[in-house]
Scaffold this motif. Structure first.
Motif, short mmCIF file in Angstrom:
data_model
loop_
_atom_site.label_atom_id
_atom_site.label_comp_id
_atom_site.label_asym_id
_atom_site.label_seq_id
_atom_site.Cartn_x
_atom_site.Cartn_y
_atom_site.Cartn_z
N PRO A 187 7.01 -88.11 -70.78
CA PRO A 187 7.68 -89.24 -70.15
C PRO A 187 7.73 -90.45 -71.08
N GLN A 188 8.67 -91.32 -70.76
CA GLN A 188 8.85 -92.55 -71.54
C GLN A 188 9.40 -93.61 -70.60
N ALA A 189 8.81 -94.80 -70.64
CA ALA A 189 9.26 -95.90 -69.79
C ALA A 189 9.67 -97.08 -70.65
N PHE A 190 10.65 -97.82 -70.14
CA PHE A 190 11.19 -98.98 -70.84
C PHE A 190 11.30 -100.16 -69.89
N LEU A 191 11.21 -101.34 -70.44
CA LEU A 191 11.65 -102.55 -69.76
C LEU A 191 12.81 -103.08 -70.59
N PHE A 192 14.00 -103.09 -70.00
CA PHE A 192 15.18 -103.61 -70.68
C PHE A 192 15.37 -105.07 -70.29
N ILE A 193 15.58 -105.90 -71.30
CA ILE A 193 15.84 -107.32 -71.10
C ILE A 193 17.11 -107.66 -71.87
N ASP A 194 18.09 -108.18 -71.17
CA ASP A 194 19.37 -108.54 -71.78
C ASP A 194 19.98 -107.37 -72.56
N GLY A 195 19.92 -106.18 -71.98
CA GLY A 195 20.57 -105.01 -72.55
C GLY A 195 19.83 -104.32 -73.68
N LYS A 196 18.60 -104.77 -73.98
CA LYS A 196 17.82 -104.16 -75.06
C LYS A 196 16.40 -103.88 -74.58
N PRO A 197 15.76 -102.85 -75.14
CA PRO A 197 14.38 -102.57 -74.76
C PRO A 197 13.45 -103.68 -75.27
N GLY A 198 12.76 -104.31 -74.34
CA GLY A 198 11.77 -105.32 -74.70
C GLY A 198 10.37 -104.74 -74.76
N TRP A 199 10.22 -103.55 -74.18
CA TRP A 199 8.93 -102.84 -74.13
C TRP A 199 9.21 -101.37 -73.88
N ASN A 200 8.38 -100.52 -74.43
CA ASN A 200 8.44 -99.10 -74.07
C ASN A 200 7.08 -98.47 -74.30
N ALA A 201 6.82 -97.42 -73.55
CA ALA A 201 5.55 -96.70 -73.66
C ALA A 201 5.81 -95.25 -73.27
N SER A 202 4.86 -94.40 -73.62
CA SER A 202 5.01 -92.98 -73.26
C SER A 202 3.69 -92.41 -72.79
N HIS A 203 3.80 -91.27 -72.19
CA HIS A 203 2.69 -90.43 -71.73
C HIS A 203 1.67 -91.22 -70.90
N TRP A 204 0.40 -91.16 -71.28
CA TRP A 204 -0.66 -91.76 -70.48
C TRP A 204 -0.63 -93.29 -70.50
N ASN A 205 0.20 -93.89 -71.32
CA ASN A 205 0.32 -95.35 -71.36
C ASN A 205 1.24 -95.89 -70.26
N ILE A 206 1.84 -95.00 -69.49
CA ILE A 206 2.69 -95.42 -68.37
C ILE A 206 1.82 -95.41 -67.12
N THR A 207 1.31 -96.57 -66.77
CA THR A 207 0.47 -96.69 -65.58
C THR A 207 0.94 -97.88 -64.76
N GLU A 208 0.59 -97.86 -63.49
CA GLU A 208 0.95 -98.98 -62.63
C GLU A 208 0.35 -100.28 -63.18
N LYS A 209 -0.88 -100.20 -63.68
CA LYS A 209 -1.55 -101.38 -64.22
C LYS A 209 -0.80 -101.94 -65.42
N GLU A 210 -0.38 -101.08 -66.35
CA GLU A 210 0.35 -101.54 -67.54
C GLU A 210 1.71 -102.12 -67.16
N LEU A 211 2.42 -101.45 -66.25
CA LEU A 211 3.72 -101.94 -65.81
C LEU A 211 3.60 -103.31 -65.13
N SER A 212 2.51 -103.52 -64.42
CA SER A 212 2.31 -104.78 -63.70
C SER A 212 2.08 -105.96 -64.64
N LYS A 213 1.71 -105.69 -65.88
CA LYS A 213 1.49 -106.77 -66.86
C LYS A 213 2.79 -107.35 -67.39
N LEU A 214 3.92 -106.65 -67.15
CA LEU A 214 5.18 -107.04 -67.78
C LEU A 214 5.91 -108.06 -66.98
#
Length: 104
Positions: free
Chosen positions: A77-104
């Motif tokens: 798996p891979q997760a992104f936060l897109f800001i103004d049409g570009k990835p401002g953050w991305n993570a994969s595998h075990w780094n995708i957690t509710e806690k990490e996403l909540s920091k963004l």
């Protein structure tokens, strides 16, 4: 949370939404299943955030498009936060957690 399946859908999303989360989810990977559960929990607990995903097995063209367009190696798996049409953050595998996403 909405499923995105085509390059056209994604491009329209990136052009019209200034901030959104996006996840590449594998339907067969247990690590992806765990990350997807955390992603869903994050979005359920943060309803002001917009969240989208693709199923890698069903949308390989879109998955490859995102990797190539933004120069970010495909992982699942891979997760992104897109800001103004570009990835401002991305993570994969075990780094995708509710806690990490909540920091963004």
């Amino acid at each position: 949370m909405q499923k995105i399946e085509t390059v056209q859908q994604f491009e329209q999303l990136a052009e019209t939404n200034p901030r959104f989360f996006f996840m590449k989810h594998s339907l067969t990977c247990p690590i992806s299943s765990s990350a997807f559960t955390d992603y869903q929990a994050f979005l359920n607990n943060n309803r002001e955030e917009d969240g989208y995903y693709l199923a890698v097995q069903e949308a390989r063209e879109l998955s490859n498009h995102i990797s190539e367009k933004y120069g970010i190696k495909h992982e699942s798996p891979q997760a992104f936060l897109f800001i103004d049409g570009k990835p401002g953050w991305n993570a994969s595998h075990w780094n995708i957690t509710e806690k990490e996403l909540s920091k963004l």
